[in-house]
Design a protein around this motif. Sequence first.
Motif, short mmCIF file in Angstrom:
data_model
loop_
_atom_site.label_atom_id
_atom_site.label_comp_id
_atom_site.label_asym_id
_atom_site.label_seq_id
_atom_site.Cartn_x
_atom_site.Cartn_y
_atom_site.Cartn_z
N ASP A 1 0.79 -1.24 0.00
CA ASP A 1 0.00 0.00 0.00
C ASP A 1 0.82 1.28 0.00
OD1 ASP A 1 -2.32 -1.58 0.19
OD2 ASP A 1 -2.17 -1.63 2.37
N VAL A 2 2.14 1.18 0.07
CA VAL A 2 2.99 2.36 0.11
C VAL A 2 3.95 2.31 -1.08
CG1 VAL A 2 4.76 3.63 1.42
CG2 VAL A 2 2.85 2.56 2.62
N VAL A 3 4.00 3.42 -1.81
CA VAL A 3 4.96 3.52 -2.91
C VAL A 3 5.92 4.66 -2.59
CG1 VAL A 3 3.41 2.59 -4.66
CG2 VAL A 3 3.44 5.04 -4.25
N SER A 4 7.15 4.51 -3.07
CA SER A 4 8.13 5.58 -2.87
C SER A 4 8.52 6.13 -4.22
CB SER A 4 9.36 5.06 -2.12
OG SER A 4 10.04 4.11 -2.89
N ARG A 5 8.82 7.42 -4.22
CA ARG A 5 9.26 8.10 -5.44
C ARG A 5 10.42 9.01 -5.08
NH1 ARG A 5 3.55 9.23 -6.05
NH2 ARG A 5 2.66 7.57 -7.30
N ASP A 6 11.40 9.04 -5.94
CA ASP A 6 12.51 9.96 -5.75
C ASP A 6 12.18 11.28 -6.44
OD1 ASP A 6 14.02 8.13 -4.31
OD2 ASP A 6 14.90 7.27 -6.12
N GLY A 7 12.60 12.36 -5.81
CA GLY A 7 12.35 13.70 -6.34
C GLY A 7 12.57 14.70 -5.23
N GLU A 8 12.04 15.88 -5.42
CA GLU A 8 12.10 16.90 -4.37
C GLU A 8 10.68 17.14 -3.88
OE1 GLU A 8 14.47 20.30 -4.85
OE2 GLU A 8 15.96 19.27 -6.06
N PHE A 9 10.47 16.80 -2.61
CA PHE A 9 9.14 16.90 -2.01
C PHE A 9 9.22 17.62 -0.68
CE2 PHE A 9 9.40 12.71 -4.17
CZ PHE A 9 8.39 12.85 -5.11
N SER A 10 8.06 18.03 -0.18
CA SER A 10 7.91 18.51 1.19
C SER A 10 6.98 17.54 1.89
CB SER A 10 7.29 19.91 1.22
OG SER A 10 8.17 20.85 0.67
N CYS A 11 7.40 17.05 3.04
CA CYS A 11 6.59 16.11 3.81
C CYS A 11 5.27 16.77 4.21
CB CYS A 11 7.36 15.64 5.05
SG CYS A 11 6.41 14.53 6.11
N ARG A 12 4.15 16.08 3.97
CA ARG A 12 2.83 16.63 4.31
C ARG A 12 2.61 16.73 5.81
NH1 ARG A 12 -1.29 17.28 0.36
NH2 ARG A 12 -2.65 17.46 2.15
N ARG A 13 3.37 16.00 6.59
CA ARG A 13 3.19 16.05 8.04
C ARG A 13 4.06 17.12 8.69
NH1 ARG A 13 5.43 13.97 12.60
NH2 ARG A 13 3.99 13.93 14.35
N CYS A 14 5.36 17.11 8.38
CA CYS A 14 6.26 18.01 9.10
C CYS A 14 6.82 19.14 8.24
CB CYS A 14 7.41 17.22 9.72
SG CYS A 14 8.58 16.55 8.52
N GLY B 1 0.15 11.65 0.38
CA GLY B 1 1.56 11.88 0.63
C GLY B 1 2.02 13.12 -0.10
N PRO B 2 3.25 13.36 -0.16
CA PRO B 2 4.38 12.54 0.27
C PRO B 2 4.69 12.72 1.75
CG PRO B 2 5.22 14.52 -0.75
CD PRO B 2 3.71 14.58 -0.85
N PHE B 3 5.33 11.69 2.30
CA PHE B 3 5.81 11.72 3.67
C PHE B 3 7.25 11.26 3.68
CE2 PHE B 3 1.27 10.77 3.96
CZ PHE B 3 0.85 11.81 4.78
N GLY B 4 7.99 11.70 4.70
CA GLY B 4 9.33 11.19 4.92
C GLY B 4 9.24 9.82 5.58
N SER B 5 10.37 9.16 5.70
CA SER B 5 10.39 7.79 6.22
C SER B 5 9.87 7.68 7.65
CB SER B 5 11.79 7.19 6.11
OG SER B 5 12.71 7.98 6.83
#
Length: 117
Positions: free
Chosen positions: A72-85, A103-107
């Motif tokens: 249920d979780v996919v990861s993508r490389d790029g430049e993102f801002s975590c939606r939580r922090c 998402g996106p979220f950090g690990s």
Amino acid sequence: MAETVELGVALLAHLEDGELSLKEALDRVETVTTDPAVTRKILDTAEMRGVIEREDGVIRPQRGTFVSFEADVVSRDGEFSCRRCGTTITTGYFVVFDAGEHGPFGSSCIRKVTGRE
């Protein structure tokens, strides 16, 4: 607004916590929306559908359907801002629900949002 509500309800339906405070639940729902009216609609809809129980500032998820990090979780490389922090991240983790992708979220934040930490 309906899509946002559905995504918020899906998030609450997949929490791994046995119970959490209203503040902790709002921390997770605010990754979907910061609009107080939509947040209230998400909580009301989740309660009405039996996804959560609310009592005295405590939220208890009722479904027991958890996020599978493998399926249920996919990861993508790029430049993102975590939606939580809000931290800038180069690998974004997205939870795929039937209602949509979140998402996106950090690990570490993906684990907090789903209730793994």
